[in-house]
Design a protein around this motif. Structure first.
Motif, PDB file in Angstrom:
ATOM      1  N   LEU A 251       0.836  -1.201   0.000  1.00  0.00           N
ATOM      2  CA  LEU A 251       0.000   0.000   0.000  1.00  0.00           C
ATOM      3  C   LEU A 251       0.871   1.251   0.000  1.00  0.00           C
ATOM      4  O   LEU A 251       0.622   2.210  -0.757  1.00  0.00           O
ATOM      5  N   ILE A 255       1.135   4.214  -2.921  1.00  0.00           N
ATOM      6  CA  ILE A 255       0.967   5.661  -2.698  1.00  0.00           C
ATOM      7  C   ILE A 255       2.223   6.399  -3.153  1.00  0.00           C
ATOM      8  O   ILE A 255       2.137   7.456  -3.784  1.00  0.00           O
ATOM      9  N   GLU A 256       3.386   5.835  -2.856  1.00  0.00           N
ATOM     10  CA  GLU A 256       4.642   6.491  -3.283  1.00  0.00           C
ATOM     11  C   GLU A 256       4.738   6.580  -4.805  1.00  0.00           C
ATOM     12  O   GLU A 256       5.220   7.572  -5.341  1.00  0.00           O
ATOM     13  N   GLN A 258       2.226   6.643  -6.798  1.00  0.00           N
ATOM     14  CA  GLN A 258       0.978   7.241  -7.287  1.00  0.00           C
ATOM     15  C   GLN A 258       0.142   6.259  -8.117  1.00  0.00           C
ATOM     16  O   GLN A 258      -0.485   6.649  -9.101  1.00  0.00           O
ATOM     17  N   TRP A 260      -2.790   5.079  -8.026  1.00  0.00           N
ATOM     18  CA  TRP A 260      -4.078   5.266  -7.346  1.00  0.00           C
ATOM     19  C   TRP A 260      -5.076   4.177  -7.693  1.00  0.00           C
ATOM     20  O   TRP A 260      -5.914   3.806  -6.885  1.00  0.00           O
ATOM     21  N   SER A 261      -5.009   3.673  -8.917  1.00  0.00           N
ATOM     22  CA  SER A 261      -5.992   2.650  -9.297  1.00  0.00           C
ATOM     23  C   SER A 261      -5.754   1.357  -8.500  1.00  0.00           C
ATOM     24  O   SER A 261      -6.701   0.639  -8.179  1.00  0.00           O
ATOM     25  N   ILE A 263      -4.769   1.234  -5.393  1.00  0.00           N
ATOM     26  CA  ILE A 263      -5.385   1.484  -4.080  1.00  0.00           C
ATOM     27  C   ILE A 263      -6.895   1.343  -4.162  1.00  0.00           C
ATOM     28  O   ILE A 263      -7.522   0.687  -3.328  1.00  0.00           O
ATOM     29  N   GLU A 264      -7.464   1.943  -5.205  1.00  0.00           N
ATOM     30  CA  GLU A 264      -8.917   1.863  -5.339  1.00  0.00           C
ATOM     31  C   GLU A 264      -9.365   0.414  -5.528  1.00  0.00           C
ATOM     32  O   GLU A 264     -10.396   0.000  -4.982  1.00  0.00           O
TER      33      GLU A 264
END
Lengths: 281, 281
Positions: A251, A255-256, A258, A260-261, A263-264
């Protein structure tokens, strides 16, 4: 039946209330005279004493002390018992407890009711605490099947949902959904407390709302219980924590970078899967 | 006052209910005609439309869309606005939002009510959702003080507890007590789902009880919201996560080295400190 209960807290007291209302004769032992008094007043037991001798004529005994006191309780209890007496406990770790108790008493059915409230003690005891909740029995290869049946029948009479598995299977599953949450939640609070900037800490305290409240609940609970989970279930708790750390690292990496997809997607899988872990309360 | 609300979900709808009951005239805009209909039926707004033109004559506008839609909403809104109109938002990240909005509209008061329920949407809107809850305003150096005062007075009229700080201070504090819990909780569920043994996973699902329920709640919530927290508050979320990882590593180390008293001490500090994070619900 004549049923003994050692340790008249939330679990022991609630067992007494239900079993007594089902017509059993309940003999309760607590180290505290005051607790014995309250147990009698509240109708949790028919007889109460600080002396284990009270249990000499019982047929089944529930040991409801904290994990760390189960072994010494059984050692003290053994001299008073007829050989056919069935012992069971309610500790949240099973392999270590079975290993400690079996040398003293073979007629032992390790158990674990998955029920609790935020409250503790005899005052918190309540009727039907176990109704609709999971209650696991973890007999070993050596546990007499007839003794398992005796405890299983009592568990079913509480309207609990009975599960049966090995002590090791129990400890592995429970490390994921009970012990890991405590460690994860405890680390959340500890991280906030380590915030070096006092103004940020104060603002965090002022702004904390229901998300923090829920996520921090079990990590801000009984310190002895949390310690005992780690101590008595060390290998499985470590296995769960190492798995958790890998997940957390992925995780952080998402985030580092980026991503984002990613994470989603994880959050979407969580949202879909979580209801499978939500048993009726 | 004539107050506009864009986005009639839980927060926008609840703002409408309270502000309207205080005598303001409420103009609501939603992309969904059905939501406009329900908002009118429930008395959330005096007028509703899918067209931002409805807000041309308002004096204050609450932008209550999801984080990712705030900027585009404001861009579309600007052509309709008189220069003295005060804009405010309710997003859970403030520095990135302030940076995005200020070039379009200087008269912007970034805000964040710390209120929510497990439910979402106009159906979940309720009176007095904000009463007794923190509501943060984060003006920048350039925000006109008179505009801050207008929004602050409205916030106080909701019986919310008003806090004021910089966008950066908000984002740092909230990363600890709101965004970090989501990531910690999400990693807990994801760890369970990665359990390689299907029997262990099934047993874990069967035995999960209130501890898992509470600790997993925010990590099993709205996936877009969780993603947006990470995306819009990246630096602070990473700072919190790195601090958390260090704490977790210390805990793992204590369990590996059987330093049980260290664990008990951490849990004891948690138990003592947690009430300072529990604001009235």
């Amino acid at each position: 039946m004549r049923i003994g209960i050692v340790g008249l807290g939330l679990i022991g007291g609630s067992l007494g209330l239900d079993l007594r209302s089902l017509g059993h004769e309940i003999f309760g032992v607590s180290r505290q005279p005051k607790t014995c008094e309250i147990a009698l007043q509240r109708g949790v037991v028919d007889q109460a004493s600080v002396d284990l001798l009270l249990l000499a004529k019982t047929e089944v005994i529930f040991v409801c002390t904290p994990l760390g006191a189960i072994q010494s309780t059984v050692e003290q209890l053994v001299p008073y018992l007829q050989p056919e007496v069935v012992l069971t406990d309610v500790g949240s770790v099973k392999a270590a407890i079975a290993q400690k108790i079996l040398p003293f008493w073979g007629n032992f059915v390790p158990g674990h009711p998955m029920a609790g409230t935020a409250e503790t003690g005899i005052e918190a005891a309540q009727s039907r605490l176990f109704a609709g909740k999971p209650y696991v029995l973890t007999p070993t290869d050596k546990t007499p099947p007839a003794s398992v049946q005796v405890v299983a029948d009592l568990v079913k009479s509480l309207s609990a949902t009975l599960y049966q598995c090995s002590p090791a299977a129990h400890d592995r599953a429970v490390s994921l959904i009970s012990h890991l949450p405590v460690m994860v939640s405890a680390s959340l609070i500890a991280t906030c407390l380590q915030e070096p900037d006092p103004e940020t800490l104060l603002l965090a305290q002022q702004l904390a709302s229901s998300g923090f409240r829920d996520t921090s609940r079990v990590g801000g609970g009984n310190p002895e219980l949390g310690r005992m989970m780690a101590e008595y279930n060390q290998a499985e708790v470590l296995r769960s924590l190492h798995g958790y750390r890998q997940t957390l690292d992925r995780l952080i990496d998402s985030i580092e970078t980026q991503n984002w997809s990613a994470i989603e997607q994880t959050l979407r899988q969580n949202q879909q899967a979580r209801p499978q872990f939500l048993n009726p309360m």
